[in-house]
Design an enzyme around this catalytic site. Structure first.
Site, PDB file in Angstrom:
ATOM      1  N   HIS A   7      -1.796 -28.219 -40.656  1.00 21.53           N
ATOM      2  CA  HIS A   7      -2.723 -27.670 -41.822  1.00 21.53           C
ATOM      3  C   HIS A   7      -1.653 -27.513 -42.960  1.00 21.53           C
ATOM      4  O   HIS A   7      -0.187 -27.447 -42.659  1.00 21.53           O
ATOM      5  CB  HIS A   7      -3.416 -26.152 -41.865  1.00 21.53           C
ATOM      6  CG  HIS A   7      -2.540 -25.034 -41.305  1.00 21.53           C
ATOM      7  ND1 HIS A   7      -2.566 -24.824 -39.825  1.00 21.53           N
ATOM      8  CD2 HIS A   7      -1.971 -24.174 -41.831  1.00 21.53           C
ATOM      9  CE1 HIS A   7      -1.566 -23.723 -39.873  1.00 21.53           C
ATOM     10  NE2 HIS A   7      -1.271 -23.240 -41.023  1.00 21.53           N
ATOM     11  N   HIS A  79       2.736 -22.994 -47.090  1.00 19.55           N
ATOM     12  CA  HIS A  79       3.341 -23.533 -46.067  1.00 19.55           C
ATOM     13  C   HIS A  79       2.907 -24.868 -45.448  1.00 19.55           C
ATOM     14  O   HIS A  79       1.599 -25.280 -46.072  1.00 19.55           O
ATOM     15  CB  HIS A  79       3.930 -22.658 -44.775  1.00 19.55           C
ATOM     16  CG  HIS A  79       2.645 -22.067 -44.116  1.00 19.55           C
ATOM     17  ND1 HIS A  79       2.217 -20.854 -44.496  1.00 19.55           N
ATOM     18  CD2 HIS A  79       2.088 -22.446 -43.033  1.00 19.55           C
ATOM     19  CE1 HIS A  79       1.263 -20.738 -43.775  1.00 19.55           C
ATOM     20  NE2 HIS A  79       1.042 -21.563 -42.989  1.00 19.55           N
ATOM     21  N   GLU A 130       5.755 -24.016 -40.490  1.00 19.56           N
ATOM     22  CA  GLU A 130       5.200 -23.412 -39.247  1.00 19.56           C
ATOM     23  C   GLU A 130       5.064 -24.307 -38.152  1.00 19.56           C
ATOM     24  O   GLU A 130       4.765 -25.655 -38.407  1.00 19.56           O
ATOM     25  CB  GLU A 130       3.710 -22.757 -39.779  1.00 19.56           C
ATOM     26  CG  GLU A 130       3.037 -22.000 -38.520  1.00 19.56           C
ATOM     27  CD  GLU A 130       1.607 -21.478 -38.945  1.00 19.56           C
ATOM     28  OE1 GLU A 130       1.074 -22.029 -39.916  1.00 19.56           O
ATOM     29  OE2 GLU A 130       1.246 -20.764 -38.111  1.00 19.56           O
TER      30      GLU A 130
END
Ligand code: CO
Length: 134
Positions: A7, A79, A130
């Protein structure tokens, strides 16, 4: 080592307005707001054919994205999340290469119920990364 882009997370000052924009003029499939008190955010998931967008809005007094929104009041990309097959092996590999893992370094359970870690943005061209266990 990294796999799929899981994502892109975008911090937004107005969650309802941002969700309405993606649902409306962008014509995306937009989920309902989901509070994640353990992470200090409310999240709206947007499903795309090849990845997801996550709209993040601060929840509670110690939200990790409150500072980001203070510096970027109009919102912004917060992020990127990449999937890895083995998050502990990825962590050890990155540390050995000199990259900084944020926090104590033990994976936490992320918004999708899987272990995640974050890497220091200064080590990756100003982008917070991440890693999520695939
Ligand atoms: Co994320």
């Amino acid at each position: 080592m990294i796999g799929r882009l899981n994502h892109v997370a975008i911090a937004v000052p107005d969650l309802e307005a941002a969700a309405a924009q993606y649902r409306g003029i962008l014509g995306a499939r937009v989920g309902a707001p989901r509070p994640e008190p353990a992470h200090g955010v409310t999240v709206v998931f947007i499903d795309l054919p090849n990845t997801k967008v996550e709209l993040l809005h601060p929840l509670g007094p110690d939200s990790p994205i409150a500072g980001f929104l203070a510096r970027n009041p109009g919102g912004g990309i917060h992020h990127l999340c990449f999937e890895v097959d083995d998050i502990l092996a990825a962590r050890d590999h990155l540390r050995a290469a000199g990259a900084r893992v944020l926090g104590p370094g033990e994976p936490r359970t992320g918004a999708h119920g899987k272990p995640v870690l974050f890497l220091h943005p200064k080590d990756f061209n100003g982008t917070l990364i991440e890693l999520e266990q695939a």
